[in-house]
Design a protein around this motif. Structure first.
Motif, PDB file in Angstrom:
ATOM      1  N   ALA A   1     -62.191   3.173 -23.918  1.00 61.88           N
ATOM      2  CA  ALA A   1     -63.056   4.359 -23.922  1.00 61.88           C
ATOM      3  C   ALA A   1     -63.832   4.471 -22.616  1.00 61.88           C
ATOM      4  CB  ALA A   1     -64.017   4.308 -25.104  1.00 61.88           C
ATOM      5  N   SER A   2     -64.245   3.349 -22.065  1.00 60.48           N
ATOM      6  CA  SER A   2     -64.969   3.362 -20.798  1.00 60.48           C
ATOM      7  C   SER A   2     -64.053   3.747 -19.641  1.00 60.48           C
ATOM      8  CB  SER A   2     -65.596   1.990 -20.550  1.00 60.48           C
ATOM      9  OG  SER A   2     -66.180   1.918 -19.286  1.00 60.48           O
ATOM     10  N   ALA A   3     -62.842   3.213 -19.642  1.00 61.13           N
ATOM     11  CA  ALA A   3     -61.909   3.494 -18.543  1.00 61.13           C
ATOM     12  C   ALA A   3     -61.418   4.927 -18.560  1.00 61.13           C
ATOM     13  CB  ALA A   3     -60.725   2.533 -18.607  1.00 61.13           C
ATOM     14  N   THR A   4     -61.334   5.525 -19.724  1.00 56.27           N
ATOM     15  CA  THR A   4     -60.851   6.907 -19.815  1.00 56.27           C
ATOM     16  C   THR A   4     -61.981   7.919 -19.746  1.00 56.27           C
ATOM     17  OG1 THR A   4     -60.870   6.795 -22.223  1.00 56.27           O
ATOM     18  CG2 THR A   4     -58.793   6.284 -21.113  1.00 56.27           C
ATOM     19  N   GLY A   5     -63.213   7.460 -19.655  1.00 55.31           N
ATOM     20  CA  GLY A   5     -64.342   8.365 -19.497  1.00 55.31           C
ATOM     21  C   GLY A   5     -64.895   8.928 -20.787  1.00 55.31           C
ATOM     22  N   LYS A   6     -64.582   8.312 -21.910  1.00 52.65           N
ATOM     23  CA  LYS A   6     -65.080   8.802 -23.192  1.00 52.65           C
ATOM     24  C   LYS A   6     -66.441   8.244 -23.552  1.00 52.65           C
ATOM     25  CE  LYS A   6     -60.441   9.440 -24.892  1.00 52.65           C
ATOM     26  NZ  LYS A   6     -59.360   8.819 -25.609  1.00 52.65           N
ATOM     27  N   THR A   7     -66.905   7.242 -22.819  1.00 51.06           N
ATOM     28  CA  THR A   7     -68.211   6.647 -23.065  1.00 51.06           C
ATOM     29  C   THR A   7     -68.816   6.208 -21.734  1.00 51.06           C
ATOM     30  OG1 THR A   7     -69.406   4.943 -24.300  1.00 51.06           O
ATOM     31  CG2 THR A   7     -67.264   4.334 -23.458  1.00 51.06           C
ATOM     32  N   ASN A   8     -70.110   6.059 -21.719  1.00 56.05           N
ATOM     33  CA  ASN A   8     -70.794   5.608 -20.504  1.00 56.05           C
ATOM     34  C   ASN A   8     -70.987   4.099 -20.464  1.00 56.05           C
ATOM     35  OD1 ASN A   8     -71.056   8.133 -19.376  1.00 56.05           O
ATOM     36  ND2 ASN A   8     -73.006   8.539 -20.404  1.00 56.05           N
TER      37      ASN A   8
ATOM     38  N   GLY B   1     -49.931  11.802 -22.492  1.00 54.63           N
ATOM     39  CA  GLY B   1     -50.594  12.000 -21.204  1.00 54.63           C
ATOM     40  C   GLY B   1     -49.619  12.065 -20.050  1.00 54.63           C
ATOM     41  N   LEU B   2     -48.582  11.216 -20.084  1.00 53.82           N
ATOM     42  CA  LEU B   2     -47.562  11.281 -19.029  1.00 53.82           C
ATOM     43  C   LEU B   2     -46.820  12.609 -19.083  1.00 53.82           C
ATOM     44  CD1 LEU B   2     -46.110   7.664 -19.117  1.00 53.82           C
ATOM     45  CD2 LEU B   2     -47.552   8.688 -17.354  1.00 53.82           C
ATOM     46  N   TRP B   3     -46.541  13.100 -20.276  1.00 60.86           N
ATOM     47  CA  TRP B   3     -45.881  14.396 -20.409  1.00 60.86           C
ATOM     48  C   TRP B   3     -46.797  15.522 -19.930  1.00 60.86           C
ATOM     49  CZ3 TRP B   3     -46.734  18.456 -24.084  1.00 60.86           C
ATOM     50  CH2 TRP B   3     -45.765  19.454 -24.032  1.00 60.86           C
TER      51      TRP B   3
ATOM     52  N   PRO C   1     -48.945  22.628 -16.416  1.00 60.60           N
ATOM     53  CA  PRO C   1     -49.996  23.290 -15.636  1.00 60.60           C
ATOM     54  C   PRO C   1     -51.399  23.068 -16.213  1.00 60.60           C
ATOM     55  CG  PRO C   1     -48.522  24.917 -16.651  1.00 60.60           C
ATOM     56  CD  PRO C   1     -47.995  23.570 -16.982  1.00 60.60           C
ATOM     57  N   GLN C   2     -51.524  22.832 -17.511  1.00 67.94           N
ATOM     58  CA  GLN C   2     -52.840  22.613 -18.122  1.00 67.94           C
ATOM     59  C   GLN C   2     -53.158  21.117 -18.209  1.00 67.94           C
ATOM     60  OE1 GLN C   2     -50.115  23.536 -19.745  1.00 67.94           O
ATOM     61  NE2 GLN C   2     -49.951  22.463 -21.683  1.00 67.94           N
ATOM     62  N   ASN C   3     -52.788  20.343 -17.212  1.00 69.25           N
ATOM     63  CA  ASN C   3     -52.968  18.901 -17.190  1.00 69.25           C
ATOM     64  C   ASN C   3     -54.439  18.525 -17.404  1.00 69.25           C
ATOM     65  OD1 ASN C   3     -52.953  16.174 -16.698  1.00 69.25           O
ATOM     66  ND2 ASN C   3     -52.416  16.351 -14.538  1.00 69.25           N
ATOM     67  N   PRO C   4     -54.757  17.806 -18.503  1.00 69.68           N
ATOM     68  CA  PRO C   4     -56.144  17.410 -18.736  1.00 69.68           C
ATOM     69  C   PRO C   4     -56.572  16.203 -17.905  1.00 69.68           C
ATOM     70  CG  PRO C   4     -54.787  16.644 -20.544  1.00 69.68           C
ATOM     71  CD  PRO C   4     -53.901  17.453 -19.631  1.00 69.68           C
ATOM     72  N   PHE C   5     -55.640  15.586 -17.191  1.00 67.25           N
ATOM     73  CA  PHE C   5     -55.938  14.378 -16.430  1.00 67.25           C
ATOM     74  C   PHE C   5     -55.938  14.618 -14.926  1.00 67.25           C
ATOM     75  CE2 PHE C   5     -53.760  12.945 -20.351  1.00 67.25           C
ATOM     76  CZ  PHE C   5     -54.873  12.399 -20.961  1.00 67.25           C
ATOM     77  N   VAL C   6     -56.328  15.820 -14.510  1.00 64.12           N
ATOM     78  CA  VAL C   6     -56.422  16.119 -13.082  1.00 64.12           C
ATOM     79  C   VAL C   6     -57.514  15.221 -12.495  1.00 64.12           C
ATOM     80  CG1 VAL C   6     -56.989  17.889 -11.374  1.00 64.12           C
ATOM     81  CG2 VAL C   6     -55.629  18.478 -13.378  1.00 64.12           C
ATOM     82  N   GLY C   7     -57.178  14.511 -11.464  1.00 63.68           N
ATOM     83  CA  GLY C   7     -58.136  13.608 -10.828  1.00 63.68           C
ATOM     84  C   GLY C   7     -58.210  12.242 -11.500  1.00 63.68           C
ATOM     85  N   ARG C   8     -57.543  12.051 -12.635  1.00 60.31           N
ATOM     86  CA  ARG C   8     -57.524  10.766 -13.330  1.00 60.31           C
ATOM     87  C   ARG C   8     -56.097  10.437 -13.769  1.00 60.31           C
ATOM     88  NH1 ARG C   8     -61.205  11.118 -18.218  1.00 60.31           N
ATOM     89  NH2 ARG C   8     -60.019  13.010 -18.490  1.00 60.31           N
ATOM     90  N   PRO C   9     -55.187  10.247 -12.827  1.00 62.99           N
ATOM     91  CA  PRO C   9     -53.784  10.029 -13.207  1.00 62.99           C
ATOM     92  C   PRO C   9     -53.538   8.664 -13.854  1.00 62.99           C
ATOM     93  CG  PRO C   9     -54.044   9.777 -10.852  1.00 62.99           C
ATOM     94  CD  PRO C   9     -55.371  10.259 -11.377  1.00 62.99           C
ATOM     95  N   TRP C  10     -54.479   7.750 -13.809  1.00 59.81           N
ATOM     96  CA  TRP C  10     -54.299   6.429 -14.376  1.00 59.81           C
ATOM     97  C   TRP C  10     -54.502   6.394 -15.895  1.00 59.81           C
ATOM     98  CZ3 TRP C  10     -58.530   7.962 -11.577  1.00 59.81           C
ATOM     99  CH2 TRP C  10     -59.739   8.006 -12.259  1.00 59.81           C
ATOM    100  N   VAL C  11     -55.112   7.401 -16.471  1.00 63.36           N
ATOM    101  CA  VAL C  11     -55.460   7.388 -17.895  1.00 63.36           C
ATOM    102  C   VAL C  11     -54.237   7.218 -18.795  1.00 63.36           C
ATOM    103  CG1 VAL C  11     -56.474   8.747 -19.757  1.00 63.36           C
ATOM    104  CG2 VAL C  11     -57.638   8.604 -17.562  1.00 63.36           C
ATOM    105  N   PRO C  12     -53.133   7.940 -18.609  1.00 67.15           N
ATOM    106  CA  PRO C  12     -51.976   7.703 -19.487  1.00 67.15           C
ATOM    107  C   PRO C  12     -51.388   6.304 -19.339  1.00 67.15           C
ATOM    108  CG  PRO C  12     -51.758   9.807 -18.371  1.00 67.15           C
ATOM    109  CD  PRO C  12     -52.916   9.108 -17.752  1.00 67.15           C
ATOM    110  N   TRP C  13     -51.420   5.775 -18.125  1.00 65.40           N
ATOM    111  CA  TRP C  13     -50.890   4.425 -17.909  1.00 65.40           C
ATOM    112  C   TRP C  13     -51.732   3.372 -18.603  1.00 65.40           C
ATOM    113  CZ3 TRP C  13     -46.130   4.226 -16.509  1.00 65.40           C
ATOM    114  CH2 TRP C  13     -45.598   5.265 -15.761  1.00 65.40           C
TER     115      TRP C  13
END
Length: 181
Positions: A140-147, A37-39, A44-56
């Protein structure tokens, strides 16, 4: 009943054998996805746009999973349970109920405490697995994979920590048991 106690204790020993493996696998997965995720954030195809904390989160959780026994020990100390959690060979040092032991005592409280102490290893391992799965669910909750809410993950973790010392908790619950004399 001794056969049931032996079966449940064997299941608990299997759970005790699998938990360190699951922790280290989860640590590797969290580290690799965090590093990936950090890489990806530089691409340009960053899947974490708007969620930069997910890799950390993945990087931090890799440390949490790698030191999960120490985190559980600190959690039980904070809860006032003073239980030392060790994932590894020392878990198998359990001795089963004495041969020919009978559920006896002065009342139902003693019978309940005897049953809880016979099944204590299973309760402890179930609590450790519940806490482990709470951390996985929080990820899973913090990364948005579950509600699922983060509060429900915290509650699950707390109840898992409580189960790490079942005899003390059963004694506390039974101390509020009304006895008629």
């Amino acid at each position: 009943m001794q056969g049931l106690v032996n079966l449940v204790n064997d299941l608990a020993l299997a759970m005790a054998w699998l938990l360190p493996m699951a922790c280290y696998i989860a640590a590797w997965i969290a580290f690799l996805t965090g590093a990936w995720g950090l890489w990806q954030q530089r691409q340009p195809q960053n899947p974490f746009v708007g969620r930069p904390w997910v890799p950390w989160i993945g990087i931090v959780l890799s440390g949490v999973f790698a030191t999960f026994d120490r985190i559980l020990t600190k959690s039980t100390t904070s809860a006032g349970l003073d239980t030392q959690v060790s994932l590894g060979a020392s878990v198998t040092g359990y001795t089963d109920a004495a041969t020919g032991s009978v559920i006896s005592g002065t009342g139902p409280e003693d019978a309940i405490l005897s049953i809880v102490s016979d099944f204590a290893l299973f309760f402890e391992m179930f609590g450790a697995w519940a806490a482990f799965m709470a951390v996985v669910a929080w990820n899973a909750s913090a990364t948005g994979k579950t509600n699922r809410s983060k509060l429900s993950c915290l509650i699950q973790f707390v109840f898992g920590v409580i189960l790490l010392n079942p005899v003390k908790e059963a004694t506390w619950i039974l101390s509020h048991w009304t006895t008629s004399g």
